[in-house]
Design a protein around this motif. Structure first.
Motif, short mmCIF file in Angstrom:
data_model
loop_
_atom_site.label_atom_id
_atom_site.label_comp_id
_atom_site.label_asym_id
_atom_site.label_seq_id
_atom_site.Cartn_x
_atom_site.Cartn_y
_atom_site.Cartn_z
N LYS A 37 0.87 -1.17 0.00
CA LYS A 37 0.00 0.00 0.00
C LYS A 37 0.91 1.22 0.00
CE LYS A 37 -2.90 1.25 3.36
NZ LYS A 37 -3.53 0.91 4.62
N ILE A 38 0.57 2.20 -0.82
CA ILE A 38 1.44 3.39 -0.90
C ILE A 38 0.64 4.62 -0.49
CG2 ILE A 38 2.82 4.83 -2.47
CD1 ILE A 38 3.19 2.19 -4.10
N SER A 39 1.23 5.46 0.33
CA SER A 39 0.52 6.68 0.72
C SER A 39 1.51 7.84 0.83
CB SER A 39 -0.18 6.39 2.05
OG SER A 39 -0.17 7.50 2.87
N ASN A 40 1.02 9.04 0.46
CA ASN A 40 1.88 10.24 0.56
C ASN A 40 1.96 10.74 1.99
OD1 ASN A 40 1.98 10.24 -2.18
ND2 ASN A 40 0.21 11.60 -2.39
N GLU A 41 0.96 10.35 2.78
CA GLU A 41 0.90 10.82 4.16
C GLU A 41 2.10 10.30 4.94
OE1 GLU A 41 -2.66 11.72 5.64
OE2 GLU A 41 -2.64 12.44 3.56
N THR A 42 2.55 11.08 5.91
CA THR A 42 3.65 10.60 6.75
C THR A 42 3.22 10.68 8.22
OG1 THR A 42 4.56 12.80 6.79
CG2 THR A 42 5.53 11.29 5.20
N SER A 43 3.84 9.81 9.03
CA SER A 43 3.47 9.86 10.44
C SER A 43 4.71 10.24 11.25
CB SER A 43 2.94 8.49 10.88
OG SER A 43 3.86 7.50 10.46
N GLY A 44 5.22 11.42 10.98
CA GLY A 44 6.36 11.92 11.75
C GLY A 44 7.69 11.72 11.06
N TYR A 45 7.81 10.67 10.21
CA TYR A 45 9.07 10.43 9.51
C TYR A 45 8.89 10.82 8.05
CZ TYR A 45 10.21 7.83 13.68
OH TYR A 45 10.45 7.50 14.97
N GLU A 46 9.96 11.28 7.43
CA GLU A 46 9.88 11.72 6.04
C GLU A 46 9.54 10.52 5.13
OE1 GLU A 46 11.20 12.85 2.15
OE2 GLU A 46 12.60 11.66 3.32
N ASN A 47 9.97 9.34 5.56
CA ASN A 47 9.62 8.11 4.84
C ASN A 47 9.50 6.99 5.86
OD1 ASN A 47 12.21 6.53 5.16
ND2 ASN A 47 12.98 8.44 4.30
N CYS A 48 8.68 6.03 5.54
CA CYS A 48 8.46 4.97 6.53
C CYS A 48 7.93 3.70 5.85
CB CYS A 48 7.45 5.50 7.53
SG CYS A 48 7.42 4.58 9.03
N LEU A 49 8.40 2.55 6.31
CA LEU A 49 7.88 1.26 5.83
C LEU A 49 7.24 0.57 7.03
CD1 LEU A 49 10.34 1.68 3.77
CD2 LEU A 49 10.44 -0.79 3.71
N THR A 50 5.98 0.17 6.90
CA THR A 50 5.36 -0.59 7.98
C THR A 50 5.02 -1.97 7.45
OG1 THR A 50 4.40 1.44 8.83
CG2 THR A 50 3.48 -0.61 9.69
N VAL A 51 5.53 -2.97 8.12
CA VAL A 51 5.32 -4.34 7.65
C VAL A 51 4.47 -5.08 8.67
CG1 VAL A 51 6.47 -6.50 7.02
CG2 VAL A 51 7.55 -4.31 6.50
N LYS A 52 3.44 -5.75 8.15
CA LYS A 52 2.60 -6.56 9.04
C LYS A 52 2.65 -8.00 8.53
CE LYS A 52 -2.16 -6.92 10.25
NZ LYS A 52 -3.44 -6.47 9.80
N VAL A 53 2.99 -8.91 9.44
CA VAL A 53 3.09 -10.31 9.04
C VAL A 53 2.07 -11.11 9.83
CG1 VAL A 53 4.64 -12.29 8.85
CG2 VAL A 53 5.54 -9.98 8.51
N VAL A 54 1.22 -11.82 9.10
CA VAL A 54 0.17 -12.60 9.78
C VAL A 54 0.57 -14.07 9.75
CG1 VAL A 54 -2.29 -13.20 9.77
CG2 VAL A 54 -1.56 -10.93 9.00
N GLY A 55 0.74 -14.62 10.95
CA GLY A 55 1.12 -16.03 11.05
C GLY A 55 -0.06 -16.87 11.51
N ASN A 56 0.18 -18.17 11.72
CA ASN A 56 -0.89 -19.07 12.17
C ASN A 56 -1.37 -18.72 13.57
OD1 ASN A 56 -0.96 -20.48 9.90
ND2 ASN A 56 -0.23 -22.44 10.74
N LYS A 57 -0.40 -18.22 14.43
CA LYS A 57 -0.78 -17.98 15.83
C LYS A 57 -0.74 -16.51 16.22
CE LYS A 57 2.29 -21.09 16.99
NZ LYS A 57 3.24 -21.89 17.65
N SER A 58 0.05 -15.73 15.51
CA SER A 58 0.21 -14.34 15.94
C SER A 58 0.39 -13.40 14.75
CB SER A 58 1.43 -14.24 16.87
OG SER A 58 2.58 -14.60 16.15
N VAL A 59 0.39 -12.13 15.07
CA VAL A 59 0.62 -11.09 14.06
C VAL A 59 1.79 -10.25 14.56
CG1 VAL A 59 -0.37 -9.04 12.96
CG2 VAL A 59 -1.82 -11.02 13.44
N PHE A 60 2.70 -9.92 13.66
CA PHE A 60 3.88 -9.13 14.06
C PHE A 60 3.92 -7.89 13.19
CE2 PHE A 60 8.16 -7.88 14.84
CZ PHE A 60 8.57 -8.52 16.01
N SER A 61 4.19 -6.74 13.80
CA SER A 61 4.33 -5.54 12.98
C SER A 61 5.63 -4.83 13.31
CB SER A 61 3.13 -4.61 13.15
OG SER A 61 3.19 -4.02 14.41
N ILE A 62 6.19 -4.22 12.29
CA ILE A 62 7.49 -3.55 12.45
C ILE A 62 7.47 -2.30 11.57
CG2 ILE A 62 8.55 -5.04 10.70
CD1 ILE A 62 11.20 -4.82 12.21
#
Ligand SMILES: NC(=O)C1=CN([C@@H]2O[C@H](COP(=O)(O)OP(=O)(O)OC[C@H]3O[C@@H](n4cnc5c(N)ncnc54)[C@H](O)[C@@H]3O)[C@@H](O)[C@H]2O)C=CC1
Ligand SMILES: O=C(O)CCC(=O)C(=O)O
Length: 524
Positions: free
Chosen positions: A399-424
């Protein structure tokens, strides 16, 4: 030492950029005669003669790149190379002019019977009536495939006052107008062209494109040319039409099998032929060899390759902008993969701010490669990452967005597993570097590199001290340490970095400490 096996005859002058490097070794040997060289080669350079099969690539465990000094890559199993994580490059335009000129020479020779007349004169005959030719001026040349060669041929044909009509399903009207050609359906081209020449790649759509049925729609007395790939014009379908006089002549530089196995077509007087000579000029061979040498050198230096068949092509300027995110994404994927010891179904990445203007597809591939590498025994890189993820049932999206959340650039990764979800969440700050700024909703700030410990604990007095003391007791020096929490007294995380890896025994002791929820070692 980076070892390159040169399997076909390639211009030595063109190979100079590689020969000049003291870190590169070239071995000129056909793959059929190579033994140990197959095991050690990092790169393979070929023209059209060497068949680069899956079997061959599997015998070459170090192989990272296959370079085709020419255009057509039908002698390379690109799908197998992609699966094996091997980059395939070609020299897309180094031989365009030579092949165009050869096609033109074939057309002129065929229309004026030059090869047949040469044989006749050399046999002491003087038969002027037998070789009455046809002018090009005013004739309609039908070009199938208006790519590099097709369009150069169109220019030359117009200079000879020919009408040019083109069939190419991927050609825009705008480009056709610019080149000065008329577009047509295949049927229209077949029924109006006096001379038909094919300039497409050999694909499942173009194999046998000119066959018994389509050839029957051509004008009586038509001339055919194939200087592209054997099989686009079905050889067997031509014979009855030559016999009936429907086809007046055919000029072939390429054949269904090379050298031709079934030579019955070659017996006909109206057939003129050359042994795949389209690109055989000094200039073309120098061009293609120089192009692939520069590309292989760039690959060796870790720079982008611009003519890859199985990688997104990136210019040098884009590469310089993309590289920091490319590396950040790889580390983020790798980090999450090591944190989640469970099967994963879905990876999504959101690009915010300036990074969204770059080629994010390449960054996402790097992320997936980073994620898969701790889980896959075989080589995994941006070439085969998408394919391997699919094979393992992992879907990925961006997903690409021009909006920023405090940083000039940012990558947010969400990984969905069988038991849990991890975001970084990660960012790249020029002159400062890569930073991970959020983990599962905890604000944090660390450099993702080297030997790390990711500890989840309770935000209670003494927890951090106990960790520090235990590591000190084992003479382990903490290089950096960051702590994050969501609320006072609640769940918290620590990120520690070390100069050397922490042993499993120490990890187990850390896990047993009061107030510690979990400890994970991460090596990036
Ligand atoms: N005889 C020789 O020594 C040489 C032969 N070649 C061959 O010539 C051919 C053309 O090369 P380039 O012009 O460089 O390639 P190109 O990729 O620039 O052009 C190919 C064109 O074919 C069109 N095309 C694809 N599928 C088609 C279809 N089903 N129907 C009609 N058009 C279609 C594409 O839209 C494109 O415009 C290739 O097969 C290449 O391998 C190239 C160099 C030397
Ligand atoms: O290497 C050669 O001479 C063949 C050239 C060719 O067919 C190509 O570049 O597609």
């Amino acid at each position: 030492m980076f070892r390159i096996l040169v399997s076909d005859k390639i211009s030595e002058e063109g190979l100079q950029p590689l020969l000049n490097s003291s870190h590169i070794m070239l071995v000129n040997k056909n793959v059929a005669d190579a033994g140990e060289e197959l095991e050690t080669a990092d790169a393979l350079l070929v023209r059209s003669a060497t068949q680069v099969t899956e079997e061959l690539m599997k015998k070459m465990p170090q192989l990272k790149i296959v370079a085709r000094a020419g255009v057509g890559v039908d002698n390379i199993d690109v799908e197998a190379a992609t699966k094996l994580g091997i980059v395939v490059i070609n020299a897309p335009d180094g031989n365009t002019i030579s092949t165009t000129e050869h096609t033109f020479a074939m057309m002129a020779s065929m229309l004026r019977h030059i090869p047949q007349a040469t044989v006749s004169v050399k046999s002491n005959e003087w038969n002027r009536n037998a070789f009455v030719g046809t002018e090009m001026r005013g004739k309609t040349l039908g070009i199938v495939g208006l790519g590099r060669i097709g369009s150069e041929l169109a220019k030359r044909a117009r200079a000879f006052e020919m009408n040019v009509i083109v069939f190419d399903p991927f050609l825009t009207e705008e480009r056709a107008y610019k080149i000065g050609v008329t577009t047509a359906s295949l049927d229209e081209l077949l029924s109006t062209a006096d001379i038909i020449t094919v300039h497409t790649p050999l694909t499942k759509e173009t194999k046998g494109l000119l066959n018994e049925k389509t050839l029957s729609k051509t004008k009586k007395g038509v001339y055919l040319i194939n200087c592209a790939r054997g099989g686009i014009i079905e050889e067997a379908a031509v014979i009855p039409l030559l016999e009936s006089g429907h086809i007046r002549g055919i000029a072939l530089d390429v054949f269904e099998t090379e050298p031709p196995e079934n030579t019955s077509l070659l017996q006909y007087e109206q057939v003129i032929a050359t042994p795949h000579l389209g690109a055989s000029t000094k200039e073309a061979q120098l061009n293609v060899a120089s192009q692939v040498s520069e590309e292989v050198l760039a690959f060796f230096n870790g720079e982008p390759v611009t003519s890859s068949i199985n990688l997104p092509t990136i210019s040098k300027e884009v590469y310089e902008k993309i590289m920091p995110f490319y590396q950040l994404a790889k580390k983020m994927g790798n980090f999450v993969s090591q944190c989640m010891a469970e099967p994963v179904n879905e990876i999504s990445v959101a690009y915010e701010g300036s990074v969204g203007e770059l080629q994010t597809a390449a960054i996402t591939k790097s992320l997936i490669a980073g994620f898969l590498s701790p889980r896959v025994a075989s080589t995994v890189n941006e070439v085969n990452a998408g394919m391997i993820a699919k094979e393992r049932g992992i879907s990925f999206s961006e997903k690409i967005s021009n909006e920023t959340s405090g940083y000039e650039n940012c990558l947010t990764v969400k990984v969905v597993g069988n038991k849990s979800v991890f975001s970084i969440k990660g960012t790249y700050i020029p002159h400062y570097g890569e930073r991970i700024v959020e983990l599962n909703g905890f604000n944090i700030d660390f450099y993702p590199d080297g030997h790390l410990l990711y500890i989840q604990h309770s935000d209670k007095p003494g927890a951090i001290g106990r960790v520090g003391r235990l590591l000190g007791d084992h003479s382990i020096n903490i290089a950096t340490m960051q702590v994050g929490r969501k609320q006072r007294g609640g769940d918290a995380i620590m990120m520690l970095s070390f100069d050397k890896a922490v042993t499993e025994r120490v990890v187990s002791e850390l896990n047993d400490l009061e107030g510690i929820v979990s400890v994970r070692t991460i090596d990036l």
